[in-house]
Design a protein around this motif. Sequence first.
Motif, mmCIF file in Angstrom:
data_model
loop_
_atom_site.group_PDB
_atom_site.id
_atom_site.type_symbol
_atom_site.label_atom_id
_atom_site.label_comp_id
_atom_site.label_asym_id
_atom_site.label_seq_id
_atom_site.Cartn_x
_atom_site.Cartn_y
_atom_site.Cartn_z
ATOM 1 N N LYS A 20 4.974 2.150 4.538
ATOM 2 C CA LYS A 20 3.564 1.421 3.856
ATOM 3 C C LYS A 20 3.158 2.828 2.589
ATOM 4 O O LYS A 20 2.516 3.002 1.916
ATOM 5 N N THR A 41 -3.500 -6.578 -3.508
ATOM 6 C CA THR A 41 -3.658 -7.109 -1.896
ATOM 7 C C THR A 41 -2.962 -6.998 -1.504
ATOM 8 O O THR A 41 -1.471 -7.156 -1.456
ATOM 9 N N GLY A 42 -2.912 -6.821 0.410
ATOM 10 C CA GLY A 42 -2.145 -6.650 1.294
ATOM 11 C C GLY A 42 -2.120 -5.209 1.731
ATOM 12 O O GLY A 42 -2.615 -4.502 2.161
ATOM 13 N N SER A 43 -1.368 -5.668 3.326
ATOM 14 C CA SER A 43 -1.568 -4.304 4.158
ATOM 15 C C SER A 43 -1.477 -3.200 3.045
ATOM 16 O O SER A 43 -1.192 -1.522 3.391
ATOM 17 N N THR A 44 0.210 -2.858 2.433
ATOM 18 C CA THR A 44 0.854 -2.237 1.514
ATOM 19 C C THR A 44 0.002 -1.544 0.679
ATOM 20 O O THR A 44 -0.324 -0.100 0.022
ATOM 21 N N SER A 45 -1.091 -2.239 -0.302
ATOM 22 C CA SER A 45 -2.082 -2.087 -0.897
ATOM 23 C C SER A 45 -2.999 -1.329 -0.872
ATOM 24 O O SER A 45 -4.074 0.010 -1.043
ATOM 25 N N ASP A 96 0.811 -2.616 -7.073
ATOM 26 C CA ASP A 96 0.276 -3.561 -5.657
ATOM 27 C C ASP A 96 1.500 -4.593 -4.795
ATOM 28 O O ASP A 96 3.022 -3.529 -4.880
ATOM 29 N N GLY A 97 1.462 -4.171 -3.594
ATOM 30 C CA GLY A 97 2.997 -4.928 -2.431
ATOM 31 C C GLY A 97 3.206 -6.311 -3.249
ATOM 32 O O GLY A 97 3.065 -6.994 -4.527
ATOM 33 N N LYS A 109 5.179 -13.481 -4.380
ATOM 34 C CA LYS A 109 4.157 -12.124 -4.450
ATOM 35 C C LYS A 109 3.930 -13.779 -3.698
ATOM 36 O O LYS A 109 3.597 -15.291 -4.009
ATOM 37 N N GLY A 110 1.984 -13.395 -2.692
ATOM 38 C CA GLY A 110 1.903 -14.050 -2.534
ATOM 39 C C GLY A 110 1.386 -14.756 -0.625
ATOM 40 O O GLY A 110 0.127 -15.678 -0.063
ATOM 41 N N GLY A 111 1.882 -13.368 -0.281
ATOM 42 C CA GLY A 111 1.626 -13.876 1.206
ATOM 43 C C GLY A 111 0.554 -13.723 1.817
ATOM 44 O O GLY A 111 0.369 -14.029 2.993
ATOM 45 N N GLY A 112 0.124 -12.934 0.680
ATOM 46 C CA GLY A 112 -1.380 -12.299 1.566
ATOM 47 C C GLY A 112 -2.882 -13.446 0.510
ATOM 48 O O GLY A 112 -3.505 -12.998 0.503
ATOM 49 N N GLU A 118 -3.883 -11.085 -8.646
ATOM 50 C CA GLU A 118 -2.734 -10.646 -9.163
ATOM 51 C C GLU A 118 -1.956 -10.620 -10.134
ATOM 52 O O GLU A 118 -1.605 -9.930 -10.791
ATOM 53 N N LYS A 136 11.167 -4.706 2.406
ATOM 54 C CA LYS A 136 11.089 -6.117 0.884
ATOM 55 C C LYS A 136 12.205 -5.966 0.480
ATOM 56 O O LYS A 136 11.989 -7.384 -0.585
HETATM 57 O O1 LIG Z 1 1.674 -10.636 -2.543
HETATM 58 C C1 LIG Z 1 0.486 -10.001 -2.043
HETATM 59 C C2 LIG Z 1 -0.651 -10.838 -1.458
HETATM 60 O O2 LIG Z 1 -0.570 -12.008 -2.475
HETATM 61 C C3 LIG Z 1 0.856 -8.764 -1.580
HETATM 62 O O3 LIG Z 1 1.050 -8.086 -1.984
HETATM 63 C C4 LIG Z 1 1.721 -9.424 -0.353
HETATM 64 O O4 LIG Z 1 1.842 -10.198 0.432
HETATM 65 C C5 LIG Z 1 2.695 -7.789 0.295
HETATM 66 O O5 LIG Z 1 1.772 -7.933 1.549
HETATM 67 P P1 LIG Z 1 2.270 -6.351 2.257
HETATM 68 O O6 LIG Z 1 1.967 -5.454 1.876
HETATM 69 O O7 LIG Z 1 0.886 -6.730 3.725
HETATM 70 O O8 LIG Z 1 3.531 -6.314 3.160
#
Ligand SMILES: O=C(CO)[C@H](O)[C@H](O)COP(=O)(O)O
Length: 254
Positions: A20, A41-45, A96-97, A109-112, A118, A136
């Motif tokens: 990441k 949003t998320g760990s990569t972002s 964005d991730g 998207k939307g896991g976070g 977004e 991914k």
């Molecule tokens: O869509 C998202 C948040 O709504 C994130 O970009 C997606 O969940 C990836 O997250 P991560 O970088 O932590 O794997």
Amino acid sequence: MNPTASSPSPTGALTLAQEKQVAAAAALRWVRDGMLLGLGTGSTSAQFIMQLGAAVQNGLKVQGTATSLASEALARQLGIPLIAPRRGLRFDLAVDGADELDGQLRLIKGGGGALLREKVLETASDYLVVIGDSSKLVPVLGRFPLPLEVVPFALPWVLDAVEALGGAPVVRMAQPGATDYYFSDQKNLLVDCHFGQILEPERLAAQLKTIPGIVEHGLFLGLAKAAIVVRDGAALVLRPGEAARPATEFDVLP
Ligand SMILES: O=C(CO)[C@H](O)[C@H](O)COP(=O)(O)O
């Protein structure tokens, strides 16, 4: 859900957390003085925002708008100047991730939990680059359950409608094993839907758009102009219809 950050990458060279960082660093090279940025949003972002924050502290002049309260707080803490939504505002670049992306840069998207902001912000961006670790990129979307943002009142009927489309919906909880629901920044619910392999994402997206109470779904189609993913420890740039190529320090936005 996604593998954890400390999981070894499928290619074994780096941990996913290190991948990441590599993807975020490659995206940061596309940022220029004066840009208006969409912050994901998320760990990569979060990796991208942290590296951007360091660049701002070293004199880079940018402004940004965040896709979640969490990313906004991180950006503020790092001294990245923030701009509020306003009429006519467009972003030069959004970074964005994604939970999954395919070779055509169609995304889940939307896991976070931030998919609504977004999608709003990335639709208002001239260029969306998706950054991701090696887990991914998938041949077909759908291993990751598709998130929907749902108005709480509509939940029972949305669950019925998703099942009628052949999906298996699961309402997201605040924590694994918790009895209280997860709420988005907009105070809506998130419903994670298993549809199996999503062979026709455009068709599914159109069907979901007809269901009242779904504020937005996590299929991002035709929005990403590029992706930076990591393979064998190195960042690769993917663009629809082009062969993957290594990210270089000479990369600029087209
Ligand atoms: O869509 C998202 C948040 O709504 C994130 O970009 C997606 O969940 C990836 O997250 P991560 O970088 O932590 O794997």
